[in-house]
Design an enzyme around this catalytic site. Structure first.
Site, PDB file in Angstrom:
ATOM      1  N   ARG A 217       0.814  -1.243   0.000  1.00 38.71           N
ATOM      2  CA  ARG A 217       0.000   0.000   0.000  1.00 38.71           C
ATOM      3  C   ARG A 217       0.838   1.281   0.000  1.00 38.71           C
ATOM      4  O   ARG A 217       0.362   2.346   0.387  1.00 38.71           O
ATOM      5  CB  ARG A 217      -0.956   0.064   1.210  1.00 38.71           C
ATOM      6  CG  ARG A 217      -1.972  -1.001   1.284  1.00 38.71           C
ATOM      7  CD  ARG A 217      -2.967  -0.980   0.118  1.00 38.71           C
ATOM      8  NE  ARG A 217      -3.837  -2.117   0.261  1.00 38.71           N
ATOM      9  CZ  ARG A 217      -3.519  -3.347  -0.157  1.00 38.71           C
ATOM     10  NH1 ARG A 217      -2.387  -3.579  -0.806  1.00 38.71           N
ATOM     11  NH2 ARG A 217      -4.340  -4.347   0.038  1.00 38.71           N
TER      12      ARG A 217
ATOM     13  N   SER B 243     -12.802   1.473   2.470  1.00 39.35           N
ATOM     14  CA  SER B 243     -12.195   1.313   3.797  1.00 39.35           C
ATOM     15  C   SER B 243     -11.898   2.689   4.383  1.00 39.35           C
ATOM     16  O   SER B 243     -11.130   3.448   3.792  1.00 39.35           O
ATOM     17  CB  SER B 243     -10.856   0.588   3.688  1.00 39.35           C
ATOM     18  OG  SER B 243     -11.040  -0.712   3.217  1.00 39.35           O
TER      19      SER B 243
ATOM     20  N   GLU C 144      -7.877   5.978   6.589  1.00 39.77           N
ATOM     21  CA  GLU C 144      -7.218   5.686   5.318  1.00 39.77           C
ATOM     22  C   GLU C 144      -7.338   6.848   4.306  1.00 39.77           C
ATOM     23  O   GLU C 144      -6.330   7.309   3.803  1.00 39.77           O
ATOM     24  CB  GLU C 144      -7.823   4.391   4.761  1.00 39.77           C
ATOM     25  CG  GLU C 144      -7.406   4.082   3.357  1.00 39.77           C
ATOM     26  CD  GLU C 144      -6.972   2.647   3.173  1.00 39.77           C
ATOM     27  OE1 GLU C 144      -7.838   1.790   3.047  1.00 39.77           O
ATOM     28  OE2 GLU C 144      -5.761   2.406   3.142  1.00 39.77           O
TER      29      GLU C 144
HETATM   30  N1  EPU Z   1     -14.057  -8.635   9.763  1.00 39.78           N
HETATM   31  C1  EPU Z   1     -14.936  -8.641  10.819  1.00 39.78           C
HETATM   32  N2  EPU Z   1     -15.928  -7.704  10.833  1.00 39.78           N
HETATM   33  C2  EPU Z   1     -16.093  -6.802   9.844  1.00 39.78           C
HETATM   34  C3  EPU Z   1     -15.182  -6.793   8.767  1.00 39.78           C
HETATM   35  C4  EPU Z   1     -14.163  -7.725   8.745  1.00 39.78           C
HETATM   36  O1  EPU Z   1     -14.838  -9.443  11.724  1.00 39.78           O
HETATM   37  O2  EPU Z   1     -17.039  -5.999   9.937  1.00 39.78           O
HETATM   38  C5  EPU Z   1     -13.012  -9.675   9.702  1.00 39.78           C
HETATM   39  C6  EPU Z   1     -13.350 -10.659   8.598  1.00 39.78           C
HETATM   40  O3  EPU Z   1     -14.124 -11.707   9.065  1.00 39.78           O
HETATM   41  C7  EPU Z   1     -11.998 -11.141   8.132  1.00 39.78           C
HETATM   42  C8  EPU Z   1     -11.066  -9.977   8.447  1.00 39.78           C
HETATM   43  O4  EPU Z   1     -11.767  -9.095   9.324  1.00 39.78           O
HETATM   44  O5  EPU Z   1     -11.569 -12.258   8.866  1.00 39.78           O
HETATM   45  C9  EPU Z   1     -10.656  -9.264   7.176  1.00 39.78           C
HETATM   46  O6  EPU Z   1     -11.800  -8.769   6.471  1.00 39.78           O
HETATM   47  P1  EPU Z   1     -11.773  -8.586   4.876  1.00 39.78           P
HETATM   48  O7  EPU Z   1     -11.328  -9.802   4.187  1.00 39.78           O
HETATM   49  O8  EPU Z   1     -13.101  -7.988   4.488  1.00 39.78           O
HETATM   50  O9  EPU Z   1     -10.626  -7.551   4.604  1.00 39.78           O
HETATM   51  P2  EPU Z   1     -10.198  -6.202   5.320  1.00 39.78           P
HETATM   52  O10 EPU Z   1      -8.831  -6.353   5.824  1.00 39.78           O
HETATM   53  O11 EPU Z   1     -11.253  -5.748   6.267  1.00 39.78           O
HETATM   54  C10 EPU Z   1      -9.104  -5.259   3.125  1.00 39.78           C
HETATM   55  C11 EPU Z   1      -9.146  -3.975   2.364  1.00 39.78           C
HETATM   56  C12 EPU Z   1     -10.424  -3.935   1.526  1.00 39.78           C
HETATM   57  C13 EPU Z   1     -10.431  -5.125   0.565  1.00 39.78           C
HETATM   58  C14 EPU Z   1     -10.315  -6.426   1.388  1.00 39.78           C
HETATM   59  C15 EPU Z   1     -10.184  -7.656   0.508  1.00 39.78           C
HETATM   60  C16 EPU Z   1      -7.907  -2.507   3.893  1.00 39.78           C
HETATM   61  C17 EPU Z   1      -7.974  -1.374   4.881  1.00 39.78           C
HETATM   62  N3  EPU Z   1      -9.079  -2.869   3.339  1.00 39.78           N
HETATM   63  O12 EPU Z   1     -10.209  -5.226   4.030  1.00 39.78           O
HETATM   64  O13 EPU Z   1     -10.409  -2.772   0.753  1.00 39.78           O
HETATM   65  O14 EPU Z   1     -11.622  -5.156  -0.192  1.00 39.78           O
HETATM   66  O15 EPU Z   1      -9.150  -6.353   2.234  1.00 39.78           O
HETATM   67  O16 EPU Z   1      -8.951  -7.700  -0.094  1.00 39.78           O
HETATM   68  O17 EPU Z   1      -6.818  -3.031   3.658  1.00 39.78           O
HETATM   69  C18 EPU Z   1     -11.121  -0.644   0.093  1.00 39.78           C
HETATM   70  O18 EPU Z   1      -9.972  -0.473  -0.281  1.00 39.78           O
HETATM   71  O19 EPU Z   1     -12.002   0.236  -0.007  1.00 39.78           O
HETATM   72  C19 EPU Z   1     -11.470  -1.917   0.692  1.00 39.78           C
HETATM   73  C20 EPU Z   1     -12.677  -2.197   1.144  1.00 39.78           C
END
Ligand code: EPU
Length: 344
Positions: free
Chosen positions: A164, A240, A338
């Site tokens: 990132r 995000s 972010e």
């Molecule tokens: N989780 C929760 N509760 C929630 C959301 C997530 O418990 O409300 C847990 C999920 O169960 C999972 C973990 O957190 O085990 C990770 O969640 P997720 O796979 O949705 O990924 P993230 O780390 O929350 C990142 C990016 C997203 C991207 C996803 C998939 C960041 C800050 N965000 O989210 O990006 O879609 O990975 O690759 O790195 C964006 O850029 O706008 C965005 C949404």
């Protein structure tokens, strides 16, 4: 190119908040860019470069200088020896490139489907998802170097890409204005294992991981995102809103004795990445609608903050403070935002 005055910035930010730009220019060519930079210089103005506004939040007082909206368009494509090369204007929409490359049979950026934003913005924060990142396909970035006053070509290596990050959002923040990006695509095959979200989706849709096509992978990612994230066409948000926080092993072991349900992911530098979405959810704030500010966290992904009926950026900042304070109190972790808040 016209320089407009007193333009509402809310329409140029996907959060749909913020005051006016004193001056505003839509830049469609290198000449437009030079003209707008001259205008800023001659009038002693700061400038801010904008893509599609999915990572910029403007304050209620707006921006007192010149907002330069990058709209340099066009895509030049050549394909030879199982390799596709694309040179794309900074103003093109990123997802159109994912569509084009997957439809031509390449897997390289299929996992980056539906990420909002423009091609010019993609290298800045080295967009990524499900193990792919844009730096995997970038050959060169063309940009205007404001410190030297010349157009330059920057190789992949010289972009200093990390997770990132690139020199464009760290050491050389605001120095370069990206005008076009050249990418090379060569992955005609992809091998499992995929991220569990993807594997689960493919299994439930009876798609064989071993024979999946780039178009099928793009469809899977698009559908997974569509379920978890609000549709930017209907709902104002910046995706995000919080970064996933990093903690040391020592901090993690202390936290996980108290909260054994905490998920984590080890990073290259030995720290652990926690999930902001999970921390917010564990505070009972997933799908939290705040009547006073008109802001909410998204029902299916708590790290996405949406603007339901907010009247100002101040409302957003108040809402952010509520979330940050509650998470800080429970976990001792201060969430960082972010999207960038643009200085007046
Ligand atoms: N989780 C929760 N509760 C929630 C959301 C997530 O418990 O409300 C847990 C999920 O169960 C999972 C973990 O957190 O085990 C990770 O969640 P997720 O796979 O949705 O990924 P993230 O780390 O929350 C990142 C990016 C997203 C991207 C996803 C998939 C960041 C800050 N965000 O989210 O990006 O879609 O990975 O690759 O790195 C964006 O850029 O706008 C965005 C949404």
């Amino acid at each position: 190119m016209k320089i407009l005055e007193n333009v509402s910035l809310a329409q140029y930010s996907t959060m749909r908040l913020g005051g006016n730009a004193r001056y505003f220019a839509e830049v469609k060519s290198n000449d437009d860019l030079l003209g707008s930079l001259d205008f800023a210089k001659n009038n002693g103005l700061n400038f801010h470069v904008l893509g599609s506004g999915s990572n910029s939040i403007f304050q209620d007082t707006g921006f007192s200088g010149l907002v330069i909206a990058m709209r340099t368009m066009g895509a030049k494509e050549t394909e030879a020896n199982n390799e596709l090369q694309l040179t794309v204007g900074a103003g093109e929409i990123w997802d159109d490139i994912v569509k084009l490359s997957t439809h031509k049979g390449y897997f390289d950026v299929a996992s980056l489907s539906l990420i909002p934003g423009t091609v010019g913005a993609a290298p800045v924060q080295n967009i990524g998802a499900y193990g792919q990142q844009v730096s995997d396909v970038i050959d060169t970035v063309r940009a205007y170097d404001t410190s030297k006053g010349i157009f330059v070509e920057i190789s992949n290596k010289d972009c200093e890409f990390k997770y990132r990050k690139s020199r464009f959002n760290t050491t050389d923040k605001k120095r370069f204005i990206i005008t076009s990006v050249t990418m090379r695509f060569c992955r005609k095959n992809i091998a499992p294992p995929f991220y569990s979200d993807i594997t689960n989706y493919l299994q439930s849709h009876h798609i064989d991981e071993r024979t999946i096509t780039p178009i099928q992978l793009r469809e899977a990612i698009s559908n997974i995102r569509a379920v978890k994230l609000p549709d930017p066409a209907d709902i104002a948000s910046c995706g995000s809103f919080f970064k996933n926080p990093l903690v040391s092993e020592a901090e993690y072991s202390q936290l996980s004795t108290q909260f054994p349900e905490l998920k984590s992911h080890k990073t290259d530098d030995g720290n652990l990445k926690l999930y902001a979405g999970q921390l917010i959810e564990l505070c009972g704030l997933k799908g939290f609608h705040d009547q006073e500010t008109g802001m909410a966290t998204w029902k299916n992904q708590a790290l996405v903050v949406v603007n339901e009926s907010a009247k100002s950026t101040n409302d957003l900042l108040k809402f952010k403070k509520i979330i940050v304070t509650i998470v800080q109190k429970k976990f001792g972790i201060t969430l960082e935002q972010e999207p960038e808040i643009i200085a007046v």
